[in-house]
Design a protein around this motif. Structure first.
Motif, PDB file in Angstrom:
ATOM      1  N   VAL A  21       0.855  -1.189   0.000  1.00  0.00           N
ATOM      2  CA  VAL A  21       0.000   0.000   0.000  1.00  0.00           C
ATOM      3  C   VAL A  21       0.894   1.243   0.000  1.00  0.00           C
ATOM      4  O   VAL A  21       2.087   1.142   0.292  1.00  0.00           O
ATOM      5  N   PRO A  22       0.339   2.410  -0.291  1.00  0.00           N
ATOM      6  CA  PRO A  22       1.151   3.633  -0.227  1.00  0.00           C
ATOM      7  C   PRO A  22       1.752   3.811   1.173  1.00  0.00           C
ATOM      8  O   PRO A  22       1.131   3.414   2.170  1.00  0.00           O
ATOM      9  N   PRO A  23       2.947   4.393   1.264  1.00  0.00           N
ATOM     10  CA  PRO A  23       3.646   4.499   2.556  1.00  0.00           C
ATOM     11  C   PRO A  23       2.837   5.159   3.671  1.00  0.00           C
ATOM     12  O   PRO A  23       2.861   4.678   4.804  1.00  0.00           O
ATOM     13  N   LEU A  24       2.117   6.223   3.375  1.00  0.00           N
ATOM     14  CA  LEU A  24       1.339   6.872   4.438  1.00  0.00           C
ATOM     15  C   LEU A  24       0.231   5.967   4.946  1.00  0.00           C
ATOM     16  O   LEU A  24      -0.039   5.910   6.147  1.00  0.00           O
ATOM     17  N   LYS A  25      -0.401   5.232   4.054  1.00  0.00           N
ATOM     18  CA  LYS A  25      -1.445   4.278   4.463  1.00  0.00           C
ATOM     19  C   LYS A  25      -0.823   3.157   5.294  1.00  0.00           C
ATOM     20  O   LYS A  25      -1.420   2.697   6.265  1.00  0.00           O
ATOM     21  N   ALA A  26       0.384   2.736   4.915  1.00  0.00           N
ATOM     22  CA  ALA A  26       1.078   1.690   5.677  1.00  0.00           C
ATOM     23  C   ALA A  26       1.340   2.144   7.107  1.00  0.00           C
ATOM     24  O   ALA A  26       1.143   1.379   8.054  1.00  0.00           O
ATOM     25  N   LEU A 117      -1.431  10.191  17.260  1.00  0.00           N
ATOM     26  CA  LEU A 117      -0.387  10.137  16.234  1.00  0.00           C
ATOM     27  C   LEU A 117      -0.925   9.495  14.956  1.00  0.00           C
ATOM     28  O   LEU A 117      -0.697   9.987  13.851  1.00  0.00           O
ATOM     29  N   ARG A 118      -1.683   8.406  15.108  1.00  0.00           N
ATOM     30  CA  ARG A 118      -2.299   7.752  13.953  1.00  0.00           C
ATOM     31  C   ARG A 118      -3.241   8.696  13.215  1.00  0.00           C
ATOM     32  O   ARG A 118      -3.238   8.777  11.993  1.00  0.00           O
ATOM     33  N   ASP A 119      -4.037   9.460  13.978  1.00  0.00           N
ATOM     34  CA  ASP A 119      -4.963  10.415  13.365  1.00  0.00           C
ATOM     35  C   ASP A 119      -4.211  11.507  12.607  1.00  0.00           C
ATOM     36  O   ASP A 119      -4.664  11.961  11.553  1.00  0.00           O
ATOM     37  N   ALA A 120      -3.072  11.911  13.137  1.00  0.00           N
ATOM     38  CA  ALA A 120      -2.246  12.905  12.437  1.00  0.00           C
ATOM     39  C   ALA A 120      -1.738  12.325  11.114  1.00  0.00           C
ATOM     40  O   ALA A 120      -1.759  13.006  10.084  1.00  0.00           O
ATOM     41  N   TRP A 121      -1.299  11.067  11.137  1.00  0.00           N
ATOM     42  CA  TRP A 121      -0.849  10.423   9.892  1.00  0.00           C
ATOM     43  C   TRP A 121      -2.010  10.298   8.905  1.00  0.00           C
ATOM     44  O   TRP A 121      -1.821  10.466   7.699  1.00  0.00           O
ATOM     45  N   LYS A 122      -3.213   9.996   9.404  1.00  0.00           N
ATOM     46  CA  LYS A 122      -4.392   9.914   8.529  1.00  0.00           C
ATOM     47  C   LYS A 122      -4.663  11.256   7.860  1.00  0.00           C
ATOM     48  O   LYS A 122      -4.995  11.323   6.684  1.00  0.00           O
ATOM     49  N   VAL A 124      -2.437  13.615   7.268  1.00  0.00           N
ATOM     50  CA  VAL A 124      -1.375  13.820   6.270  1.00  0.00           C
ATOM     51  C   VAL A 124      -1.681  13.010   5.018  1.00  0.00           C
ATOM     52  O   VAL A 124      -1.541  13.509   3.897  1.00  0.00           O
ATOM     53  N   GLU A 125      -2.119  11.781   5.212  1.00  0.00           N
ATOM     54  CA  GLU A 125      -2.460  10.922   4.069  1.00  0.00           C
ATOM     55  C   GLU A 125      -3.581  11.551   3.242  1.00  0.00           C
ATOM     56  O   GLU A 125      -3.505  11.620   2.013  1.00  0.00           O
ATOM     57  N   ALA A 126      -4.637  12.025   3.904  1.00  0.00           N
ATOM     58  CA  ALA A 126      -5.768  12.629   3.201  1.00  0.00           C
ATOM     59  C   ALA A 126      -5.348  13.919   2.506  1.00  0.00           C
ATOM     60  O   ALA A 126      -5.750  14.172   1.365  1.00  0.00           O
ATOM     61  N   ALA A 128      -2.314  14.749   1.491  1.00  0.00           N
ATOM     62  CA  ALA A 128      -1.422  14.415   0.372  1.00  0.00           C
ATOM     63  C   ALA A 128      -2.234  13.907  -0.816  1.00  0.00           C
ATOM     64  O   ALA A 128      -1.935  14.227  -1.964  1.00  0.00           O
ATOM     65  N   GLY A 129      -3.266  13.131  -0.546  1.00  0.00           N
ATOM     66  CA  GLY A 129      -4.127  12.618  -1.617  1.00  0.00           C
ATOM     67  C   GLY A 129      -4.857  13.739  -2.334  1.00  0.00           C
ATOM     68  O   GLY A 129      -4.967  13.749  -3.559  1.00  0.00           O
ATOM     69  N   LYS A 130      -5.345  14.716  -1.571  1.00  0.00           N
ATOM     70  CA  LYS A 130      -6.041  15.855  -2.177  1.00  0.00           C
ATOM     71  C   LYS A 130      -5.076  16.692  -3.007  1.00  0.00           C
ATOM     72  O   LYS A 130      -5.441  17.181  -4.076  1.00  0.00           O
ATOM     73  N   ALA A 131      -3.858  16.865  -2.524  1.00  0.00           N
ATOM     74  CA  ALA A 131      -2.865  17.649  -3.265  1.00  0.00           C
ATOM     75  C   ALA A 131      -2.530  16.970  -4.590  1.00  0.00           C
ATOM     76  O   ALA A 131      -2.397  17.639  -5.624  1.00  0.00           O
ATOM     77  N   LYS A 132      -2.426  15.649  -4.575  1.00  0.00           N
ATOM     78  CA  LYS A 132      -2.145  14.908  -5.812  1.00  0.00           C
ATOM     79  C   LYS A 132      -3.311  15.043  -6.790  1.00  0.00           C
ATOM     80  O   LYS A 132      -3.113  15.205  -7.992  1.00  0.00           O
ATOM     81  N   ASP A 133      -4.549  14.966  -6.275  1.00  0.00           N
ATOM     82  CA  ASP A 133      -5.728  15.104  -7.129  1.00  0.00           C
ATOM     83  C   ASP A 133      -5.772  16.487  -7.775  1.00  0.00           C
ATOM     84  O   ASP A 133      -6.070  16.624  -8.964  1.00  0.00           O
ATOM     85  N   LYS A 134      -5.455  17.527  -7.010  1.00  0.00           N
ATOM     86  CA  LYS A 134      -5.445  18.889  -7.554  1.00  0.00           C
ATOM     87  C   LYS A 134      -4.368  19.033  -8.617  1.00  0.00           C
ATOM     88  O   LYS A 134      -4.590  19.680  -9.642  1.00  0.00           O
ATOM     89  N   ALA A 135      -3.198  18.436  -8.372  1.00  0.00           N
ATOM     90  CA  ALA A 135      -2.108  18.516  -9.344  1.00  0.00           C
ATOM     91  C   ALA A 135      -2.505  17.812 -10.643  1.00  0.00           C
ATOM     92  O   ALA A 135      -2.239  18.321 -11.735  1.00  0.00           O
ATOM     93  N   ARG A 136      -3.155  16.658 -10.538  1.00  0.00           N
ATOM     94  CA  ARG A 136      -3.604  15.937 -11.734  1.00  0.00           C
ATOM     95  C   ARG A 136      -4.652  16.750 -12.492  1.00  0.00           C
ATOM     96  O   ARG A 136      -4.630  16.796 -13.716  1.00  0.00           O
ATOM     97  N   ALA A 137      -5.568  17.368 -11.767  1.00  0.00           N
ATOM     98  CA  ALA A 137      -6.604  18.177 -12.398  1.00  0.00           C
ATOM     99  C   ALA A 137      -5.975  19.379 -13.118  1.00  0.00           C
ATOM    100  O   ALA A 137      -6.357  19.705 -14.248  1.00  0.00           O
ATOM    101  N   ALA A 138      -4.988  19.987 -12.492  1.00  0.00           N
ATOM    102  CA  ALA A 138      -4.313  21.126 -13.106  1.00  0.00           C
ATOM    103  C   ALA A 138      -3.557  20.699 -14.364  1.00  0.00           C
ATOM    104  O   ALA A 138      -3.558  21.408 -15.363  1.00  0.00           O
ATOM    105  N   GLU A 139      -2.943  19.520 -14.303  1.00  0.00           N
ATOM    106  CA  GLU A 139      -2.222  19.006 -15.479  1.00  0.00           C
ATOM    107  C   GLU A 139      -3.181  18.711 -16.631  1.00  0.00           C
ATOM    108  O   GLU A 139      -2.878  19.001 -17.777  1.00  0.00           O
ATOM    109  N   SER A 140      -4.341  18.148 -16.310  1.00  0.00           N
ATOM    110  CA  SER A 140      -5.283  17.832 -17.381  1.00  0.00           C
ATOM    111  C   SER A 140      -5.860  19.089 -18.007  1.00  0.00           C
ATOM    112  O   SER A 140      -6.093  19.136 -19.200  1.00  0.00           O
ATOM    113  N   VAL A 141      -6.086  20.132 -17.212  1.00  0.00           N
ATOM    114  CA  VAL A 141      -6.583  21.397 -17.740  1.00  0.00           C
ATOM    115  C   VAL A 141      -5.509  22.063 -18.591  1.00  0.00           C
ATOM    116  O   VAL A 141      -5.785  22.587 -19.673  1.00  0.00           O
TER     117      VAL A 141
END
Length: 144
Positions: A21-26, A117-122, A124-126, A128-141
């Motif tokens: 799984v992705p490192p943050l999820k791990a 601590l686990r909630d903080a990692w969650k 960060v994971e969420a 990071a996922g949103k940032a990746k989605d925004k970057a992909r959306a910006a690239e497609s536009v």
């Protein structure tokens, strides 16, 4: 099980989870596992099943040890150093609390800290996922 064998298993558990799984999820999953094992350790101790409780405790601290030994200090800097000290403080708190008269309260605080601590990692994971989605959306536009 010897200390080196336990550390080896903890390290392998982290690496296996990080590959599957992705490192943050791990990290979130491993924190969840440590929390569950600490709860089981306390329950076993309360039921006077000391060997079983110690086994759970050993497995929980092995997870925390694996997390602390897989930090990237070159990239993480001060945050990695702080996490290393936090994981090790949790390990020591677990080991010092087991079998003591105040074990119930100590384990409650340790589990609460690890949950935070686990909630903080969650988060960060969420994030990071949103940032990746925004970057992909910006690239497609931009690609249109």
């Amino acid at each position: 099980m010897t200390q080196n064998a336990t550390a080896y298993l903890a390290n392998n558990a982290y690496r296996s989870a990080a590959v599957a799984v992705p490192p943050l999820k791990a990290v979130v999953m491993l924190c969840d596992g440590a929390i569950t094992l600490l709860q089981k350790a306390h329950e076993a101790h309360e039921a006077k099943r000391f060997e079983e409780g110690h086994s759970y405790l050993t497995r929980a601290t092995a997870i925390l040890r694996g997390l602390s030994h897989n930090l990237d200090f070159a990239r993480g800097g001060a945050v990695a150093d702080r996490l290393y000290r936090t994981y090790n403080a949790l390990i020591m708190a677990c080991l010092r609390s087991y079998g003591r008269p105040q074990a119930k309260e100590n384990f409650r605080r340790i589990i609460a800290s690890l949950t935070e601590l686990r909630d903080a990692w969650k988060f960060v994971e969420a994030t990071a996922g949103k940032a990746k989605d925004k970057a992909r959306a910006a690239e497609s536009v931009a690609g249109r």
